[in-house]
Design an enzyme around this catalytic site. Structure first.
Site, PDB file in Angstrom:
ATOM      1  N   ARG A 107       0.859  -1.178   0.000  1.00  0.00           N
ATOM      2  CA  ARG A 107       0.000   0.000   0.000  1.00  0.00           C
ATOM      3  C   ARG A 107       0.895   1.227   0.000  1.00  0.00           C
ATOM      4  O   ARG A 107       1.930   1.251   0.688  1.00  0.00           O
ATOM      5  CB  ARG A 107      -0.885   0.037   1.259  1.00  0.00           C
ATOM      6  CG  ARG A 107      -2.044  -0.915   1.246  1.00  0.00           C
ATOM      7  CD  ARG A 107      -3.093  -0.517   0.197  1.00  0.00           C
ATOM      8  NE  ARG A 107      -4.233  -1.415   0.193  1.00  0.00           N
ATOM      9  CZ  ARG A 107      -4.386  -2.464  -0.623  1.00  0.00           C
ATOM     10  NH1 ARG A 107      -3.456  -2.751  -1.512  1.00  0.00           N
ATOM     11  NH2 ARG A 107      -5.475  -3.204  -0.561  1.00  0.00           N
TER      12      ARG A 107
ATOM     13  N   GLU B 156      -3.944   6.958  -4.938  1.00  0.00           N
ATOM     14  CA  GLU B 156      -4.212   6.388  -6.274  1.00  0.00           C
ATOM     15  C   GLU B 156      -5.539   6.899  -6.818  1.00  0.00           C
ATOM     16  O   GLU B 156      -6.488   7.051  -6.049  1.00  0.00           O
ATOM     17  CB  GLU B 156      -4.248   4.865  -6.161  1.00  0.00           C
ATOM     18  CG  GLU B 156      -2.903   4.310  -5.762  1.00  0.00           C
ATOM     19  CD  GLU B 156      -2.970   2.805  -5.484  1.00  0.00           C
ATOM     20  OE1 GLU B 156      -3.996   2.173  -5.801  1.00  0.00           O
ATOM     21  OE2 GLU B 156      -1.996   2.291  -4.928  1.00  0.00           O
TER      22      GLU B 156
ATOM     23  N   HIS C 116      -1.025  -0.159 -10.022  1.00  0.00           N
ATOM     24  CA  HIS C 116      -1.667  -1.080  -9.071  1.00  0.00           C
ATOM     25  C   HIS C 116      -2.254  -2.298  -9.807  1.00  0.00           C
ATOM     26  O   HIS C 116      -3.463  -2.534  -9.780  1.00  0.00           O
ATOM     27  CB  HIS C 116      -2.755  -0.370  -8.252  1.00  0.00           C
ATOM     28  CG  HIS C 116      -3.141  -1.124  -7.015  1.00  0.00           C
ATOM     29  ND1 HIS C 116      -3.603  -0.523  -5.879  1.00  0.00           N
ATOM     30  CD2 HIS C 116      -3.125  -2.455  -6.733  1.00  0.00           C
ATOM     31  CE1 HIS C 116      -3.868  -1.425  -4.955  1.00  0.00           C
ATOM     32  NE2 HIS C 116      -3.575  -2.617  -5.466  1.00  0.00           N
TER      33      HIS C 116
END
Ligand code: 8YV
Length: 326
Positions: free
Chosen positions: A243, A272, A290
């Site tokens: 993360r 993000e 991601h």
């Protein structure tokens, strides 16, 4: 002759399920078959919709990305089950949900291999300059001379922050590259053969590559600090498939600007899909959107678990794979 079944009558027999954020198209189709599904993402004013209809929903389908915060959970007073697409639960207020006896299904294990593969892809890419040399070839620079020498991966030291399910697969991948592996967790895991390092800064100082695979959330926020990056040093590479919150992103940008570390391979970011403009400028940084779990095979397995957790809950009162009590 039986009476024709209208859509409304059919929906009446199905549990009412709220969908937060888009999911795989095939999963959305399956959810609509089994549940009276409503996409919150369709609503121009989700808050107003929840104020009017929140009490109708007994289930919530969501994902690691969209989660379920306290406001959403509170807006669903009849909620009994959450089924999340993903292993990370940092976007779900787990304590809030569990205090109300709401079960939370999620999708661990099935994504371990793909996330570990991506971590290793980033290790190799950032050390050997694969993405950078692709840019070099496309820009016609090879005609002017060779790509600069890069850094060997095999036989080097790999430090893992977070030796959980995915971290252990990363460690196994490392053995194929004859790498020496050490790790940092809150506590040592007596079941693994790797050296435990109680101090993250010491692990960073030892490692050639520091791979972040820990959970997100308040407990791990900014664990990778300016001091940890300084310890990793000008020959060390940072990889993050966990993360964005685990790394102090400002400190990372500063470390890259000043040459305090050799480079970084990142799949995740603090905010993000927004990435700090300065990160885009470094040639020694590999940036992925991601995608660590985003293969057909893994995402299908994750989708199957999301559906299975919901079906099992409405059949038996228990999700198949549930988030442990907070
Ligand atoms: C998500 C992830 O599933 O599982 C996780 O925690 O971060 C990913 O695999 C993906 O971002 C969809 O939410």
């Amino acid at each position: 002759m039986p009476a024709p079944v209208t859509a409304a009558a059919a929906a009446m027999n199905k549990p009412r399920l709220l969908q937060h954020g888009r999911l795989l198209p095939a999963l959305e189709v399956q959810l609509a078959e089994h549940f009276d599904l409503h996409g919150l993402w369709r609503e121009a004013d989700p808050k107003a919709f929840l104020a009017r209809h929140g009490a109708e929903f007994v289930g919530l389908a969501t994902s690691a990305r969209f989660g379920a915060d306290a406001a959403l959970i509170d807006a669903l007073p009849a909620l009994k089950v959450i089924s999340s697409f993903g292993v990370g639960t940092d976007a779900i207020d787990v304590a809030r949900a569990q205090a109300r006896g709401i079960q939370i299904g999620y999708t661990p294990e099935v994504l371990n291999d793909c996330v570990a593969d991506t971590a290793f892809g980033l290790v190799i890419d950032v050390a050997r300059g694969l993405s950078a040399s692709d840019r070099f070839v496309r820009a016609g620079q090879w005609l002017q001379g060779n790509f600069p020498l890069t850094t060997r991966v095999s036989g080097k030291r790999l430090g893992i922050l977070g030796l959980g399910r995915i971290g252990q697969v990363v460690a196994r991948r490392a053995s194929g590259f004859d790498m020496d592996v050490r790790y940092h967790n809150r506590k040592p895991n007596p079941a693994v053969p790797y050296v435990y390092e109680a101090d993250l800064q010491a692990l960073a100082a030892w490692a050639d590559f520091l791979v972040v695979v820990s959970a997100g959330g308040a407990e791990t926020r900014h664990l990778v600090s300016a001091d940890v990056l300084a310890a990793l040093g000008p020959a060390g590479f940072l990889i993050n498939v966990a993360r964005g919150s685990v790394i102090d992103e400002e400190a990372l940008v500063h470390a890259l600007e000043t040459g305090a570390i050799a480079g970084a391979g990142l799949d995740v970011y603090a905010d993000e899909p927004r990435i700090p403009q300065r990160l885009l400028t470094f040639d020694n940084v590999v940036l992925l959107p991601h995608l660590a779990s985003a293969t057909h095979e893994t995402r299908k397995a994750m989708g199957d678990m999301v559906l299975d957790n919901l079906l099992a809950f409405f059949r038996s009162g228990q999700v198949t794979v549930g988030v442990p009590a907070a």
